[in-house]
Design an enzyme around this catalytic site. Structure first.
Site, short mmCIF file in Angstrom:
data_model
loop_
_atom_site.label_atom_id
_atom_site.label_comp_id
_atom_site.label_asym_id
_atom_site.label_seq_id
_atom_site.Cartn_x
_atom_site.Cartn_y
_atom_site.Cartn_z
CD GLU A 1 97.12 48.49 30.57
OE1 GLU A 1 98.34 48.55 30.85
OE2 GLU A 1 96.35 47.71 31.14
CB CYS B 1 103.95 51.42 26.19
SG CYS B 1 103.12 49.82 26.06
#
Length: 395
Positions: free
Chosen positions: A117, A151
């Protein structure tokens, strides 16, 4: 059928989870839950940057989980490097692309599958046909929450030049609504994690046209909500993920140019589109690629456990959340249980071979594949017969 075919989900074995510092608890515990649900043992490596959370995790987890199966290891680069030398059955890492490559290289030595990720520059396209008040409120929330250290925060805005000043004004008004006249004093506005990241973000402001914000305080790692306008796509601020409260606006002529701009860069972790035109939203989804998409909002696709969360290309590999976490940390084992009966049919595959066996095999195979067409033909015939009978009865 006398045979049984099914998929058996089984644990992969021992999983390594390397957590992130920006949401240090949820980005460690959420994948941990999936790994446990799938039946794995887990080594948890919290981020050393968020040291207080790392200490809490290492203190609390042993109180509630089997210490032989679930182990927390704290430390920095040295400890993580040593962990990556070991053989695991799966590694999940959340963080930046540079470290993601190191993790993947280490995993490759043992052919260990990975879920990465990572991140990237998540674009936000604002169409002229949208509710700017709502769009700017939602963008402001998603961009400046956690001081931009998210993010999947909208990294930059793409819009027509005529919308720039309106967007700046509406975001200014929303910042005041969210954080008050003095943002620095607001209990709801966070700080940059440390001095290193503070200086990195400040460097991105060099040479930029600041339309709003820009105030900083090194002593407290404070950076005010900031908007940049008329940003050059080649500027330093557009070359890396910002991961801070700076919002560049890049003018584009239209949606076509926005699509081209996005496709000319690395695939982002998220893509946001604000428009009343659903056809345009669907078209932009079809003609671009990203880890996930939210239309007319930001961040929210992350909150749905029914959707897999993950990147594509340089923004990540694999996905998790909800049932998708269970699948990620499981081996989908194909199982077929055959009957010991009907051995006569099975003789077709045993030697010696003959033309009669080949002909019979062809017949059975064609019969299997044509079964659907045969059923359709029978239904058509029955329909015609029924119509004829009804017509005859009518007359």
């Amino acid at each position: 059928m006398l045979d049984e075919a099914y998929i058996h989900s089984e644990p992969l074995g021992v999983v390594l989870i390397i957590g992130a510092w920006n949401y240090p608890f949820v980005l460690t515990i959420q994948p941990l839950i999936g790994a446990i649900a799938a039946g794995n043992a887990v080594i948890i490596k919290p981020s050393e940057v968020s040291e207080n959370t790392a200490k809490i995790v290492s203190k609390l987890l042993p109180q509630y989980l089997d210490q032989d199966l679930y182990v927390v290891i704290n430390g920095g680069v040295k400890e993580t490097t040593e962990l990556l030398r070991q053989r695991f059955d799966h590694i999940l890492y959340t963080g930046n692309t540079a470290v993601g490559k190191i993790v993947m290289e280490a995993a490759a030595k043992h052919l260990t599958p990975v879920t990465l990720e990572l991140g990237g520059k998540s674009p936000c396209y604002v169409d002229k046909d949208c509710d700017l008040d709502i769009a700017c409120r939602r963008i402001t929330w998603g961009k400046y929450m956690n001081c931009g250290q998210t993010c999947i925060a909208p990294d930059y805005i793409l819009c027509e030049p005529s919308l720039q000043s309106q967007i700046v004004q509406k975001i200014k008004e929303t910042v005041k609504e969210f954080y008050g006249e003095n943002v620095k004093e607001s209990p709801d506005y966070e700080r940059i994690i440390n001095l290193h990241h503070f200086k990195r973000i400040i460097n991105l402001l060099e040479g930029q046209k600041i339309a709003y914000g820009g105030e900083t305080d090194e002593a407290t790692c404070y950076i005010a909500p900031t908007i940049l306008t008329d940003v050059d796509p080649e500027a330093k601020v557009m070359q890396e993920e910002i991961f801070g409260p700076i919002l560049p606006i890049v003018p584009v002529k239209n949606a076509d140019e926005a699509i081209k701009f996005i496709n000319d860069h690395e695939k982002p972790l998220a893509f946001y589109i604000f428009s009343r035109n659903n056809k345009l939203i669907k078209r932009m989804i079809d003609e671009t690629s990203s880890g996930g998409v939210t239309g007319n909002d930001v961040i929210m696709h992350f909150t749905l456990s029914s959707l897999p969360f993950g990147g594509v290309g340089s923004s990540g590999i694999g996905a998790y959340h909800g049932k998708h976490s269970f699948d990620t940390f499981s081996h989908q084992r194909s199982c077929l249980l055959k009957s010991l009966k009907r051995e006569g049919i099975n003789k077709l595959r045993y030697p010696p071979n003959s033309q009669s066996k080949v002909d019979l095999a062809k017949f059975l195979i064609l019969k299997r594949f044509n079964k659907g067409k045969l059923c359709l033909l029978m239904l058509t015939v029955l329909g015609i017969v029924a119509a004829v009978l009804i017509k005859a009865g009518y007359y």
